[in-house]
Enzyme design. Structure first.
Site, PDB file in Angstrom:
ATOM      1  N   TYR A  83     -14.932  11.095 -17.586  1.00 54.92           N
ATOM      2  CA  TYR A  83     -13.899  11.684 -16.704  1.00 54.92           C
ATOM      3  C   TYR A  83     -14.464  12.441 -15.591  1.00 54.92           C
ATOM      4  CZ  TYR A  83      -9.919  14.665 -15.629  1.00 54.92           C
ATOM      5  OH  TYR A  83      -8.929  15.390 -14.922  1.00 54.92           O
ATOM      6  N   PHE A 135       1.039   4.440  11.496  1.00 52.91           N
ATOM      7  CA  PHE A 135       1.382   3.623  10.525  1.00 52.91           C
ATOM      8  C   PHE A 135       2.447   3.876   9.640  1.00 52.91           C
ATOM      9  CE2 PHE A 135       0.686   1.424   6.320  1.00 52.91           C
ATOM     10  CZ  PHE A 135       0.833   0.387   6.595  1.00 52.91           C
ATOM     11  N   THR A 136       3.245   3.254   8.864  1.00 54.62           N
ATOM     12  CA  THR A 136       4.605   3.767   8.332  1.00 54.62           C
ATOM     13  C   THR A 136       4.516   4.764   7.420  1.00 54.62           C
ATOM     14  OG1 THR A 136       4.184   1.947   6.447  1.00 54.62           O
ATOM     15  CG2 THR A 136       5.738   1.475   8.385  1.00 54.62           C
ATOM     16  N   ASP A 226      -8.601   6.990  10.605  1.00 55.07           N
ATOM     17  CA  ASP A 226      -7.887   6.131   9.747  1.00 55.07           C
ATOM     18  C   ASP A 226      -8.913   5.057   9.718  1.00 55.07           C
ATOM     19  OD1 ASP A 226      -6.629   4.303   8.100  1.00 55.07           O
ATOM     20  OD2 ASP A 226      -4.779   4.799   8.622  1.00 55.07           O
ATOM     21  N   LYS A 269      -8.025  -2.622   1.377  1.00 63.41           N
ATOM     22  CA  LYS A 269      -8.086  -3.448   2.444  1.00 63.41           C
ATOM     23  C   LYS A 269      -9.652  -4.032   2.363  1.00 63.41           C
ATOM     24  CE  LYS A 269      -4.601  -2.428   5.411  1.00 63.41           C
ATOM     25  NZ  LYS A 269      -3.529  -3.533   5.498  1.00 63.41           N
ATOM     26  N   ARG A 392       7.699  -6.397  10.346  1.00 65.27           N
ATOM     27  CA  ARG A 392       7.143  -5.187  11.122  1.00 65.27           C
ATOM     28  C   ARG A 392       7.985  -5.056  12.291  1.00 65.27           C
ATOM     29  NH1 ARG A 392       3.756  -2.199   7.388  1.00 65.27           N
ATOM     30  NH2 ARG A 392       6.094  -1.993   6.748  1.00 65.27           N
ATOM     31  N   PHE A 458      12.212  -0.482   4.115  1.00 72.08           N
ATOM     32  CA  PHE A 458      11.994  -1.570   4.216  1.00 72.08           C
ATOM     33  C   PHE A 458      11.272  -2.343   2.748  1.00 72.08           C
ATOM     34  CE2 PHE A 458       7.305  -0.915   4.325  1.00 72.08           C
ATOM     35  CZ  PHE A 458       7.105   0.283   4.734  1.00 72.08           C
TER      36      PHE A 458
HETATM   37  N1  F0G Z   1      -3.354   3.415   7.015  1.00 65.45           N
HETATM   38  C1  F0G Z   1      -3.369   2.091   7.632  1.00 65.45           C
HETATM   39  C2  F0G Z   1      -4.038   1.762   8.708  1.00 65.45           C
HETATM   40  C3  F0G Z   1      -2.854   1.049   6.689  1.00 65.45           C
HETATM   41  O1  F0G Z   1      -2.884  -0.181   7.080  1.00 65.45           O
HETATM   42  C4  F0G Z   1      -2.458   1.167   5.305  1.00 65.45           C
HETATM   43  C5  F0G Z   1      -1.799   0.285   4.419  1.00 65.45           C
HETATM   44  C6  F0G Z   1      -2.426   2.636   4.892  1.00 65.45           C
HETATM   45  C7  F0G Z   1      -3.150   3.494   5.852  1.00 65.45           C
HETATM   46  C8  F0G Z   1      -1.821   2.925   3.678  1.00 65.45           C
HETATM   47  O2  F0G Z   1      -2.621   2.626   2.639  1.00 65.45           O
HETATM   48  O3  F0G Z   1      -1.272   1.235   1.344  1.00 65.45           O
HETATM   49  O4  F0G Z   1      -3.692   1.985   0.355  1.00 65.45           O
HETATM   50  O5  F0G Z   1      -1.562   3.577   0.618  1.00 65.45           O
HETATM   51  N2  F0G Z   1      -1.617  -0.938   4.733  1.00 65.45           N
HETATM   52  C9  F0G Z   1      -0.883  -1.924   3.913  1.00 65.45           C
HETATM   53  C10 F0G Z   1      -0.561  -3.135   5.065  1.00 65.45           C
HETATM   54  C11 F0G Z   1       0.051  -1.338   3.025  1.00 65.45           C
HETATM   55  O6  F0G Z   1       0.026  -4.252   4.340  1.00 65.45           O
HETATM   56  O7  F0G Z   1      -0.819  -3.094   6.156  1.00 65.45           O
HETATM   57  P1  F0G Z   1      -2.314   2.305   1.136  1.00 65.45           P
END
Ligand code: F0G
Length: 485
Positions: A83, A135-136, A226, A269, A392, A458
């Protein structure tokens, strides 16, 4: 040992050559188009709601879907379950320090968890966060505590066809203008996203990052990076920025990180498993996030990850420094993008990181943006090929206070190319089916929402076609391909 993946062919062809071999495989299904139609109908014309049972090539995302190396898999067997005080975490922290040059590291369960913590810790109501592009999940987490985002990209960023190598750059004059307008006190940090995801995986240059750093220094602003796709951004710097032609990926990565104050990333990623981290050399910044990591994620030596995932992430990070690893996905993307472009299919140029991005507005000029051309193209391409891409565009956007769609800057179908997963013949299949779809594009119509969630719609939203176009497309497929799958 870093090996340059430049391989010349006798007859001058440009073929991306794999510098790995396949040792574990997973069987795929290519089901008949009639089953694909049923699957996309059941999934509300939303590719997130498909089951891989009905998918041939899963190009939804590169997140958690990259192939692991033998070393990553092996590392998972020597994970240290604890832990607190796990040696697996020590190895991860050391890997982060080796790659990013940062001493203080907190693990989190994925990228958006890092965003949740950082934006909770630093953003107050009324704050403004300038960035190259959102990013979303980033936007949603900045807006949660009452902040807003300001995108200050250059004029080239949103052009579909461009030869500009660094569409992820920040426009420095716009950054200065924003600071003047809002005052530095309202700006908790400037955010740079490596290989800017939503505009087609487009990198920023080291020269631009240096300039952003300079402005941050002048106004005592924090520079937040990021780094989810930092390896690919480093690769593009090496490829496209003359100063770095002979610099190693390792040194480029360090050069980028040395310019930033606070770094976070999704390791989904990088290592194909869960995970992510927040990392910095500044004790004051680390102290602001540390307690929130414990509150939301778990103890500081696991942060919501399993120790096996931590080990795989550590090895995956180190492998990011290897050009033969990091070049694989961008070189396949380049191959696909250039093939589609040569056939007149509108794609984002130059090819970037993460995937091939098809311009749905150029592909379907007859489908109004209010009828979600990128969503329609994603559904139509799944129907035509069994390949799952991701919308997208405006489906991935939001509604304004009056309930109207905020139309997206770009309407894209993203075909992700996860690292070392697909073969070149599979990429050829994608190009073939996309070419057929382009020839038959006039058959494709729009979509409208049937069920619409309020947040990040989405993911779970369901849509229906505005006319019976999917059935017409199926009939044409049968006419052209006979009994082919
Ligand atoms: N920042 C970037 C640039 C990303 O591409 C993603 C995720 C995140 C933050 C969030 O990370 O999914 O681990 O919580 N991108 C994925 C995509 C979901 O399909 O482009 P996460």
């Amino acid at each position: 040992m870093e090996q340059s993946p430049v391989i010349k062919f006798f007859r001058g062809e440009q073929i991306p050559l794999e510098l790995h071999k396949v040792r574990v495989v997973q069987k795929l299904n290519l089901v008949p188009i009639e089953e694909r139609l049923k699957a996309i109908q059941d999934g509300g014309y939303n590719t997130f709601l498909l089951s891989t049972r009905h998918i041939y090539l899963d190009m939804l995302t590169d997140s958690g879907t990259n192939a692991m190396s033998d070393r990553q898999v092996a590392s998972m067997l020597v994970a240290d379950d604890a832990y607190a005080g796990s040696q697996s975490f020590d190895r991860m922290r050391d890997a982060v320090e080796q790659v990013f040059g940062t001493k203080f590291t907190a693990p989190v369960h994925q990228g958006r968890a890092a965003e949740h913590i950082i934006f909770q810790a630093f953003v107050k109501a009324g704050d403004v966060v300038p960035m190259n592009y959102h990013f979303t999940t980033t936007k949603a987490h900045i807006e949660l505590p009452g902040g807003t985002i300001e995108e200050i990209f250059t004029d080239e960023a949103l052009k579909i066809r461009s030869s500009f190598p660094f569409k992820g750059n920040i426009d420095i004059a716009k950054l200065r203008g924003l600071i003047k307008k809002h005052g530095a006190a309202k700006i908790p940090f400037v955010r740079m996203e490596a290989s800017t995801n939503l505009i087609g995986g487009q990198p920023f240059s080291m020269a631009n990052l240096r300039e952003v750093r300079k402005v941050c220094d002048e106004h005592k602003l924090i520079l937040l990076l990021d780094a989810s796709l930092i390896g690919e951004n480093a690769y593009f710097i090496k490829q496209r920025e003359p100063e770095f032609r002979t610099t190693s990926i390792k040194d480029i990565l360090r050069g980028m990180c040395d310019l930033c104050d606070l770094i976070y990333f999704s390791s989904r990623k990088v290592s194909s498993t869960r995970g992510g981290a927040i990392t910095t050399n500044r004790q004051d910044l680390f102290d602001k996030v540390r307690d929130l990591v414990i509150l939301f994620e778990g103890f500081l030596t696991y942060g919501g990850m399993s120790v096996r995932e931590i080990e795989a992430m550590a090895v995956g990070l180190i492998e990011t420094q290897d050009e033969t690893v990091i070049s694989q996905s961008p070189s396949f993307i380049k191959y696909l993008v250039e093939k589609l472009d040569a056939r007149g299919i509108p794609v984002i140029l130059p090819g970037g990181a993460l995937g091939c991005h098809v311009d749905a507005r150029g592909f379907l000029p007859h489908v109004p943006q209010a009828e979600y051309p990128a969503g329609a193209l994603a559904a139509a391409f799944f129907l035509a090929s069994g390949v799952r891409g991701m919308e997208r565009g405006t489906v991935s956007s939001v509604r304004d206070a009056n309930g109207n769609d905020v139309l997206a800057d770009l309407e894209l179908l993203r075909l992700a190319v996860p690292r070392r997963v697909f073969t070149l013949s599979q990429i050829e299949y994608v190009a073939d089916r996309m070419t057929w779809l382009y020839e038959n594009r006039s058959l494709i119509g729009g979509l409208k929402f049937a069920q619409e969630p309020k947040v990040l719609r989405f993911f779970l939203g369901k849509l229906v076609p505005t006319s019976p176009w999917p059935e017409k497309l199926l009939a044409k497929f049968r006419k052209d391909f006979g009994d082919s799958l």
